[in-house]
Scaffold this motif. Structure first.
Motif, mmCIF file in Angstrom:
data_model
loop_
_atom_site.group_PDB
_atom_site.id
_atom_site.type_symbol
_atom_site.label_atom_id
_atom_site.label_comp_id
_atom_site.label_asym_id
_atom_site.label_seq_id
_atom_site.Cartn_x
_atom_site.Cartn_y
_atom_site.Cartn_z
ATOM 1 N N HIS A 15 16.566 20.393 27.564
ATOM 2 C CA HIS A 15 17.364 21.000 26.492
ATOM 3 C C HIS A 15 18.032 22.306 26.916
ATOM 4 O O HIS A 15 18.387 23.131 26.076
ATOM 5 N N CYS A 25 23.190 19.432 25.795
ATOM 6 C CA CYS A 25 21.920 19.586 26.520
ATOM 7 C C CYS A 25 21.911 18.685 27.754
ATOM 8 O O CYS A 25 22.562 17.636 27.773
ATOM 9 N N CYS A 32 18.145 17.279 19.674
ATOM 10 C CA CYS A 32 17.548 18.532 19.198
ATOM 11 C C CYS A 32 18.494 19.284 18.272
ATOM 12 O O CYS A 32 18.097 20.223 17.605
HETATM 13 ZN ZN LIG Z 1 18.686 19.171 23.225
#
Ligand SMILES: [Zn+2]
Length: 423
Positions: A245, A262, A257
């Motif tokens: 991430h 990411c 997320c």
């Molecule tokens: Zn992420």
């Protein structure tokens, strides 16, 4: 910090120091153990006697090449089969399990295919994992020696009570008390770790001490484990190492997320396969041999590497984009944490490993520490079983190991140092 669910602890701290010395140095003697540890010869002899009584170590049993010539002495070695652990790793397509012995050798392994994806693989009933654990324990021939089960799951995890998974990576698992569920279904102590656990496997099996490294795990998702001077970097809540991430492309796709661009959203096998299909269309992708089912992502990803080698420009471009993103993220981690090794592993690298290794190596040419020390980049020996192997190692590590003391200077041969336990 011990997060074992009542893992058995074999003895006091000095005993762990002596056992660790024997494990890492098959063929060592009581005299050498005393010299290296600072314990008196009498203390070492007493501990070795207890370990012999418990059949965790033996006299002899050391390969001739490790025995050395010269002075007569009684060589000591561990009895690998006397302490075993099962490691389980959940991926989106399957559950892998390994049976590991005290010497760090994989005795057996099995894979349970998940037809419905991970959401149903543990909750409400951990059928697949339980079946995998039971088959390895029953097949071990020494079920009493199995100390426990280590489980590697994608983080983040809540370690504050019974270990619970977060919904961020696995929507079906929100709040599932993984360790409690599996302990109840297997009857064994269970220790749960996030992807960082793959690094523990590398640590447990290494003959060196004082290492600082990043273990980058590319499965269906991307995770990482960071080790600084033999200590696994845990962070405030045990969730450090979410390398997947790190934002590598702010204009990139939205990640699970919630952030945009990411590493996982750009470079995970799922993302690479999806982009390839967007480029060429599903019919052509299928004709090229891709299956395009959720549980075949890793196989399809492998297929892209073959296509790239055969001259498929779209496959080549997407794999290179992923490799470049991985290299960018690794450079960032290396600059922030100052490690001297990068270990690459996981099923997402089983065909693309060399491509990624080369990209990471090139990327590190501008690492801040380049004039101070080299950063080695290698493919982990455990391959796609790294998570399961790490989880099993974590059980042995928690139950049997001394905590390493800080070592200054480059990674080197083990020095056994007695210090007060931190547990
Ligand atoms: Zn992420």
């Amino acid at each position: 910090m011990r997060r074992g669910a009542n893992l058995p602890w074999v003895g006091d701290y000095n005993q762990a120091v002596v056992l660790e010395g024997i494990r890492r140095h098959p063929g060592t003697s009581r005299t050498e153990l005393a010299a290296a540890s600072g314990l008196t010869l009498q203390t070492v002899s007493n501990i070795v006697r207890r370990l012999l009584d418990r059949e965790l170590v033996q006299e002899g049993g050391v390969p001739a090449r490790l025995r050395g010539a010269g002075k007569p002495r009684t060589a000591l070695s561990v009895r690998p089969g006397q302490a075993l652990a099962v490691g389980v790793q959940f991926e989106r397509e399957h559950v892998d399990a390994v049976l590991l012995d005290l010497a760090g050798d994989v005795l057996d392994s099995c894979r349970e295919q998940l037809s419905d994806g991970p959401a149903t693989s543990l909750h409400p009933s951990p059928v697949h994992a339980t079946r995998a654990v039971r088959s390895l324990v029953d097949g071990s021939g020494n079920a009493a020696a199995v100390l426990g089960v280590g489980v590697a799951v994608p983080g983040p995890l809540d370690f504050t009570g019974p270990v619970r998974s977060s919904a961020i990576n696995l929507p079906g698992w929100r709040g599932v008390a993984i360790a409690d569920l599996l302990a109840a279904s297997t009857g064994l102590p269970v220790l749960v770790e996030n992807d960082a656990t793959a690094a523990v496997g590398d640590l447990w099996r290494s003959p060196l001490v004082g290492r600082s490294f990043l273990h980058l795990h590319v499965g269906a998702g991307i995770g990482g484990g960071l080790v600084v001077r033999d200590e696994v970097l845990r962070g405030e809540s045990g969730n450090a190492g979410e390398v997947g991430h790190l934002v590598v492309d702010p204009a990139g796709p939205v990640c699970t997320c919630g952030a945009a661009g990411c590493l996982e959203a750009v470079a995970a096998p799922t993302a690479v396969v999806r982009r390839y299909v967007e480029r060429v269309g599903a019919p052509r992708a299928r004709r090229a041999g891709l299956v395009l089912a959720e549980h075949t992502v890793l196989d399809d990803h492998d297929r892209l590497e073959l296509l790239a080698r055969e001259g498929d420009a779209a496959a080549e471009a997407e794999l290179e984009r992923a490799a470049a993103a991985l290299a960018r993220a690794v450079l960032g981690v290396v600059n922030v944490v100052d490690v001297s090794e990068v270990v690459l592993g996981g099923g997402g690298l089983r065909r693309t490993g060399e491509r990624v290794r080369e990209a990471v190596r090139r990327g590190l040419a501008v690492a801040m520490t380049r004039e101070v020390h080299p950063v080695q980049v290698r493919l982990g020996e455990a391959g796609e079983l790294a998570g399961a192997l790490g989880a099993a190692s974590a059980v042995l590590h928690e139950a049997l190991s001394s905590t390493w003391v800080g070592v200054h200077g480059p990674a080197r041969e083990v020095v056994i140092s007695p210090v007060a336990p931190v547990h």
